[in-house]
Enzyme design. Structure first.
Site, PDB file in Angstrom:
ATOM      1  N   SER A 265       0.857  -1.301  -0.053  1.00 11.74           N
ATOM      2  CA  SER A 265       0.036   0.087  -0.057  1.00 11.74           C
ATOM      3  C   SER A 265       1.005   1.166   0.083  1.00 11.74           C
ATOM      4  O   SER A 265       2.120   1.262   0.332  1.00 11.74           O
ATOM      5  CB  SER A 265      -1.041  -0.071   1.134  1.00 11.74           C
ATOM      6  OG  SER A 265      -0.204   0.212   2.486  1.00 11.74           O
TER       7      SER A 265
ATOM      8  N   ASP B 265      -0.461  -1.732  -4.339  1.00  9.13           N
ATOM      9  CA  ASP B 265      -2.028  -1.708  -3.942  1.00  9.13           C
ATOM     10  C   ASP B 265      -2.520  -0.598  -3.871  1.00  9.13           C
ATOM     11  O   ASP B 265      -2.332   0.497  -3.073  1.00  9.13           O
ATOM     12  CB  ASP B 265      -2.045  -2.581  -2.776  1.00  9.13           C
ATOM     13  CG  ASP B 265      -3.276  -3.193  -2.167  1.00  9.13           C
ATOM     14  OD1 ASP B 265      -3.925  -3.391  -3.122  1.00  9.13           O
ATOM     15  OD2 ASP B 265      -3.787  -3.333  -1.031  1.00  9.13           O
ATOM     16  N   HIS B 266      -3.818  -0.455  -4.493  1.00  4.47           N
ATOM     17  CA  HIS B 266      -4.747   0.681  -4.363  1.00  4.47           C
ATOM     18  C   HIS B 266      -3.853   2.309  -4.528  1.00  4.47           C
ATOM     19  O   HIS B 266      -3.863   3.256  -3.720  1.00  4.47           O
ATOM     20  CB  HIS B 266      -5.337   0.904  -3.058  1.00  4.47           C
ATOM     21  CG  HIS B 266      -6.400  -0.107  -2.899  1.00  4.47           C
ATOM     22  ND1 HIS B 266      -7.665   0.145  -3.715  1.00  4.47           N
ATOM     23  CD2 HIS B 266      -6.708  -1.290  -2.192  1.00  4.47           C
ATOM     24  CE1 HIS B 266      -8.422  -0.902  -3.273  1.00  4.47           C
ATOM     25  NE2 HIS B 266      -7.731  -1.432  -2.690  1.00  4.47           N
TER      26      HIS B 266
ATOM     27  N   GLY C   4     -11.059  -5.247   5.427  1.00  5.59           N
ATOM     28  CA  GLY C   4     -11.316  -5.439   6.807  1.00  5.59           C
ATOM     29  C   GLY C   4     -12.040  -6.483   7.321  1.00  5.59           C
ATOM     30  O   GLY C   4     -12.716  -7.599   6.449  1.00  5.59           O
TER      31      GLY C   4
ATOM     32  N   HIS D 218     -10.733  -8.027  -3.866  1.00  4.85           N
ATOM     33  CA  HIS D 218     -10.396  -7.563  -2.605  1.00  4.85           C
ATOM     34  C   HIS D 218     -11.244  -8.229  -1.185  1.00  4.85           C
ATOM     35  O   HIS D 218     -12.051  -8.561  -1.571  1.00  4.85           O
ATOM     36  CB  HIS D 218     -10.389  -6.013  -2.751  1.00  4.85           C
ATOM     37  CG  HIS D 218      -9.167  -5.521  -3.727  1.00  4.85           C
ATOM     38  ND1 HIS D 218      -8.194  -4.426  -3.266  1.00  4.85           N
ATOM     39  CD2 HIS D 218      -9.093  -5.530  -5.195  1.00  4.85           C
ATOM     40  CE1 HIS D 218      -7.386  -4.384  -4.417  1.00  4.85           C
ATOM     41  NE2 HIS D 218      -8.001  -4.827  -5.478  1.00  4.85           N
ATOM     42  N   GLY D 219     -10.318  -7.603  -0.297  1.00  5.25           N
ATOM     43  CA  GLY D 219     -11.131  -7.841   0.958  1.00  5.25           C
ATOM     44  C   GLY D 219     -11.104  -9.172   1.172  1.00  5.25           C
ATOM     45  O   GLY D 219     -12.209  -9.725   1.856  1.00  5.25           O
TER      46      GLY D 219
ATOM     47  N   VAL E  87      -5.348 -10.582   0.530  1.00  7.82           N
ATOM     48  CA  VAL E  87      -5.499 -10.814   1.889  1.00  7.82           C
ATOM     49  C   VAL E  87      -4.468 -10.058   2.620  1.00  7.82           C
ATOM     50  O   VAL E  87      -3.217 -10.252   2.415  1.00  7.82           O
ATOM     51  CB  VAL E  87      -5.296 -12.418   2.159  1.00  7.82           C
ATOM     52  CG1 VAL E  87      -5.546 -12.468   3.714  1.00  7.82           C
ATOM     53  CG2 VAL E  87      -6.111 -13.240   1.463  1.00  7.82           C
TER      54      VAL E  87
ATOM     55  N   THR F  62      -5.773  -8.109   6.273  1.00  5.91           N
ATOM     56  CA  THR F  62      -6.232  -7.959   7.502  1.00  5.91           C
ATOM     57  C   THR F  62      -5.742  -9.427   8.131  1.00  5.91           C
ATOM     58  O   THR F  62      -5.468  -9.305   9.480  1.00  5.91           O
ATOM     59  CB  THR F  62      -7.604  -7.680   7.709  1.00  5.91           C
ATOM     60  OG1 THR F  62      -7.738  -6.481   7.064  1.00  5.91           O
ATOM     61  CG2 THR F  62      -8.250  -7.360   9.236  1.00  5.91           C
TER      62      THR F  62
HETATM   63  P1  13P Z   1      -8.261  -7.521   3.682  1.00  2.00           P
HETATM   64  O1  13P Z   1      -7.448  -6.383   4.838  1.00  2.00           O
HETATM   65  O2  13P Z   1      -9.695  -7.307   4.003  1.00  2.00           O
HETATM   66  O3  13P Z   1      -7.720  -8.896   3.564  1.00  2.00           O
HETATM   67  O4  13P Z   1      -8.169  -6.750   2.260  1.00  2.00           O
HETATM   68  C1  13P Z   1      -6.968  -6.799   1.573  1.00  2.00           C
HETATM   69  C2  13P Z   1      -7.065  -5.975   0.333  1.00  2.00           C
HETATM   70  O5  13P Z   1      -7.961  -6.091  -0.502  1.00  2.00           O
HETATM   71  C3  13P Z   1      -5.825  -5.198  -0.082  1.00  2.00           C
HETATM   72  O6  13P Z   1      -5.955  -4.534  -1.332  1.00  2.00           O
END
Ligand code: 13P
Length: 287
Positions: A49, A84-85, A178, A207-208, A230, A232
């Protein structure tokens, strides 16, 4: 070897499995993920990130560390170093810093501006052989105050962005970053199917990845998801393992902790988590 993520994700899409993107924050996380990928003979994507990049003193430091570590550890599986993003500026900076893949997240711009900026960055990335991911339909998260359901992308907008030549596409299908709230409605497979039908062979990105039930992950892969992010979940197991070590009082008789020993349980916890995900995503022995 550090490579673009294009080939590994095209192969994953064709082979009906997904490659994990695991975010890195420091040397220990990077080492744990690289070693696990090698042990599992799995391709892997290291996500960075912009915040983590800043924390590690900049994208150039990250690229130099990852390249050197990949060589020193004798890693033979394909590894992509991926932003990332990314913001518009951050994406340009990573292209110049030696990353092998970038994500430009223009999902918060009006679609015309997302199209214009994505087009420019696709050209810049491809010129140097990097792969590029784009996003349509913002993926919510706690920090955005989204509760219950993430946004669902418009399949026509997905097609518009996919046609710009991006290598893989992140599209919101009700997923959020998250931990998912108790009232989360689950992934929208209707949206995923509609997107798959408009964008054709393009690998899709979920994502997520933290906290999505295994059966929904498997179904998403069967509908064209070839990259799953992945973060969190690794943070949670790392924190638990570190806390456990401190609470067990394993210090040097009141003279502090050896930092290498202090971080070792967290390192092992990340390795176990990454292995579990690679098995679930089906990427083991696919390098
Ligand atoms: P999580 O933190 O929910 O695992 O998502 C990670 C993510 O999508 C990073 O771009």
């Amino acid at each position: 070897m550090l490579v673009s993520a294009k080939e590994m994700l095209d192969k994953a899409k064709a082979g009906h499995y997904a490659v994990g993107q695991f975010n890195i924050n420091n040397l220990e996380w990077t080492k744990a993920i690289l070693l696990t990928a090698e042990e599992c003979k799995s391709p892997v994507i290291l996500g960075v990130s912009e915040g983590a990049g800043k924390y590690m003193t900049g994208f150039k430091t990250v690229a130099a560390m990852v390249k050197a570590m990949d060589e020193s550890l004798g890693i033979t599986v394909p590894v992509a170093l991926h932003l990332d993003h990314g913001t518009y500026e951050g994406t340009k900076a990573c292209i110049e810093a030696g990353f092998t893949s970038v994500m430009f997240d223009g999902s918060h711009f009006p679609i015309e501006e997302n199209v214009a900026k994505t087009t420019e960055l696709v050209n810049a990335a491809h010129h140097l052989g990097l792969s590029i991911e784009a996003e349509v339909g913002a993926i919510g998260g706690e920090e955005d105050g989204v509760i219950g359901k993430g946004e669902c992308a418009d399949p026509n907008e997905c097609k518009q962005i996919a046609d710009l030549g991006v290598d893989f596409l992140a599209a919101g299908i009700g997923n959020i970053h998250g931990v998912y709230p108790a009232n989360w409605e689950g992934l929208s497979f209707e949206t995923l199917e509609a997107i798959k039908n408009t964008v054709g062979d393009m690998p899709l990105v979920l994502h997520g990845g933290t906290g999505i039930p295994d059966d929904q992950i498997t179904k998403a892969i069967s509908l064209g998801v070839a990259k799953i992010n992945v973060n969190t979940e690794c943070q949670l197991v790392f924190a638990d393992a570190t806390r456990g070590y401190i609470e067990a009082g394993k210090d040097k008789q009141g003279k502090g902790f050896d930092p290498r020993k202090l971080l070792a349980p967290g390192f092992e916890a990340i390795k176990a988590k990454v292995k579990e995900k690679m098995e679930l995503f089906g990427s083991v022995n696919k390098a």
